[in-house]
Design an enzyme around this catalytic site. Structure first.
Site, PDB file in Angstrom:
ATOM      1  N   PHE A 212      28.270  65.739 -37.780  1.00  0.00           N
ATOM      2  CA  PHE A 212      29.391  65.282 -38.613  1.00  0.00           C
ATOM      3  C   PHE A 212      30.339  66.439 -38.883  1.00  0.00           C
ATOM      4  CE2 PHE A 212      25.650  62.845 -39.932  1.00  0.00           C
ATOM      5  CZ  PHE A 212      26.116  61.549 -40.091  1.00  0.00           C
ATOM      6  N   ASP A 213      31.640  66.165 -38.823  1.00  0.00           N
ATOM      7  CA  ASP A 213      32.608  67.053 -39.439  1.00  0.00           C
ATOM      8  C   ASP A 213      32.479  66.857 -40.957  1.00  0.00           C
ATOM      9  OD1 ASP A 213      34.861  68.668 -39.921  1.00  0.00           O
ATOM     10  OD2 ASP A 213      36.240  66.987 -39.705  1.00  0.00           O
TER      11      ASP A 213
END
Length: 360
Positions: A212-213
Site C-alpha cells: 500500500f501507498d
C-alpha cells in the site's frame, strides 16, 4: 427471490394477518431448501455468509485478459462481442491483472480452513461483471480450468454493478474500468483500477503479499493537500507539529484492517512465522521528517504492518520489484506506471487531491 433469506421478518412494518399466517410456511420451505442444500456432498468449501466474509469483487477484465475481446466490443459492438465469446466459449482465457492476487487469496482461505474449519471469516471472491449472461459459459469454463473457487457471479448485462457491490457487502472492488472504480469510491467502497505488469514476474504461491501507498490510500489526503498546495517544507513542518494527531482514514484502511484480522488468526495458532499474509507500506515520505505520524497513526488504529519502507521521494518501482507483491495500491498514476515497467501489478485508487493534478 431477494428478501426470502432474511429470517423471521421481524424488522418489517406491521404485516397483515394473512402474511403472518404464511410466515411459518415460508420459513419451513426455507429450512427444507437449506437442509437439502447442506446435505449435498461436495469437496468444495461453501461460500461464507456475506456478513462474515471479506468480500472481494473482481470484474471479468481484471480477472482475465480480455484485451482482444474488448477491442471487438469497441470496434464492432455488443452483438459481435457476444457472438465471439459464445463461439470461443471452450477457449480458456489467459490470466488478467487480478488473477494471481485471487489465487493468493484462495491459498489463504485453504490455510484458514485447515486451522478453523467452522469459521466463515475468510475471503469470498465474487465475479462482478457488466457482461451479459450469454458470456457466462466462457467465464465459468475458464474459472474451472484454473481451479478457482468463485461461486458467486453477478452479471449485470450492461447495468452499473455499484448497487450490487453494496448489496454484497463488498470489502474491495477491483476492475479494469476506471469510471466504475470512481463510482465505487464515491459510494464509499474500497476500490481500484487494475493495471497489468509490463513484464512477467514470479509471484509467491504460499504467501499473499499486499503493498500500500500511504497518503490517499491507507490515510486521507490531508497531508498530500499540504504538499501540493504549500510545498514540501511546509508539509514536513505540519507533520512534525501534528505527530501525535492520528491521520484520518483513507479508502483502503478497511482492507488493511481485514488483512490484519486474518493475520491475528494465524498468530493465535502460533503461525506468525508461517503466516500466509504479509503487508507492506511503500511510501514516498521520508522517515525522519514525516514518518513518525504514519507509524503512530497505525498504532492508534491497532494495526500492524509487516514492513514500512520510507523512500524519501525515490522511485517505488525497484523496491516493489524486490517485494513482488500480488497487488500494489497507489493514488498516483506516475507511481503506477513506474511499478508496471518493472513488473509489478498495480492498482490505481482514484481518491484525493492528486486526481486533480493527474488530469491534464
Amino acid at each position: 427471490a431477494p428478501g426470502t433469506m432474511s429470517g423471521s421478518g421481524s424488522e418489517e412494518p406491521q404485516p397483515s394477518q394473512a402474511a403472518e399466517d404464511r410466515q411459518p410456511e415460508a420459513e419451513k420451505d426455507w429450512a427444507a431448501a437449506k437442509a437439502f442444500y447442506d446435505s449435498l456432498v461436495t469437496q468444495r468449501a461453501r461460500p461464507p455468509k456475506p456478513q462474515n466474509a471479506i468480500t472481494v469483487a473482481v470484474s471479468s477484465r481484471a480477472l482475465f485478459n480480455l484485451v482482444e475481446e474488448q477491442r471487438i466490443y469497441e470496434e464492432h459492438g455488443l452483438e459481435k462481442y457476444v457472438e465471439y465469446q459464445q463461439n470461443n466459449e471452450n477457449v480458456i482465457l489467459k490470466p488478467g491483472p487480478a488473477f494471481y492476487f485471487v489465487k493468493a487469496l484462495e491459498h489463504v482461505n485453504a490455510r484458514l480452513l485447515e486451522l478453523y474449519p467452522d469459521d466463515e471469516e475468510r475471503f469470498d471472491i465474487v465475479l462482478m461483471t457488466n457482461n451479459h449472461a450469454q458470456v457466462g459459459v466462457r467465464l465459468i469454463n475458464s474459472i474451472n480450468h484454473y481451479g478457482l473457487t468463485i461461486e458467486r457471479f453477478c452479471m449485470t448485462g450492461g447495468e452499473s454493478p455499484i448497487g450490487y457491490l453494496t448489496a454484497y457487502l463488498t470489502n474491495l472492488y477491483l476492475s479494469a474500468d476506471s469510471d466504475k472504480v470512481q463510482e465505487a469510491i464515491e459510494a464509499g467502497i474500497a476500490s481500484a483500477t487494475m493495471f497489468s505488469a509490463n513484464k512477467d514476474t514470479d509471484y509467491s504461491d504460499t504467501q499473499l503479499r499486499v503493498a500500500f501507498d500511504g497518503d490517499s490510500v491507507i490515510f486521507s489526503d490531508e497531508s498530500e493537500q499540504i504538499v501540493k498546495e504549500q510545498g514540501l517544507d511546509r508539509f514536513f513542518e505540519h507533520e512534525q507539529l501534528n505527530e501525535n494527531k492520528p491521520l484520518a482514514q483513507g479508502p483502503l484502511k478497511g482492507f488493511l484492517e481485514d488483512l490484519g484480522k486474518l493475520q491475528k488468526k494465524f498468530y493465535a495458532r502460533n503461525e506468525r512465522l508461517n503466516c500466509p499474509i504479509r503487508t507492506y507500506l511503500v511510501t514516498a515520505r521520508s522517515a525522519a521528517s514525516s514518518g513518525a505520524r504514519v507509524l503512530k497513526t497505525l498504532r492508534s488504529w491497532g494495526l500492524e504492518i509487516d514492513e514500512a519502507l520510507f523512500l524519501a521521494g525515490a522511485p517505488k518501482g525497484p523496491i516493489l520489484a524486490k517485494i513482488r507483491p500480488h497487488i500494489f495500491f497507489d493514488d498516483q498514476m506516475f507511481h503506477i506506471e513506474g511499478a508496471q515497467k518493472l513488473g509489478t501489478i498495480a492498482a490505481h485508487v482514484p481518491y484525493g487531491i492528486s486526481q486533480k493534478y493527474n488530469k491534464s
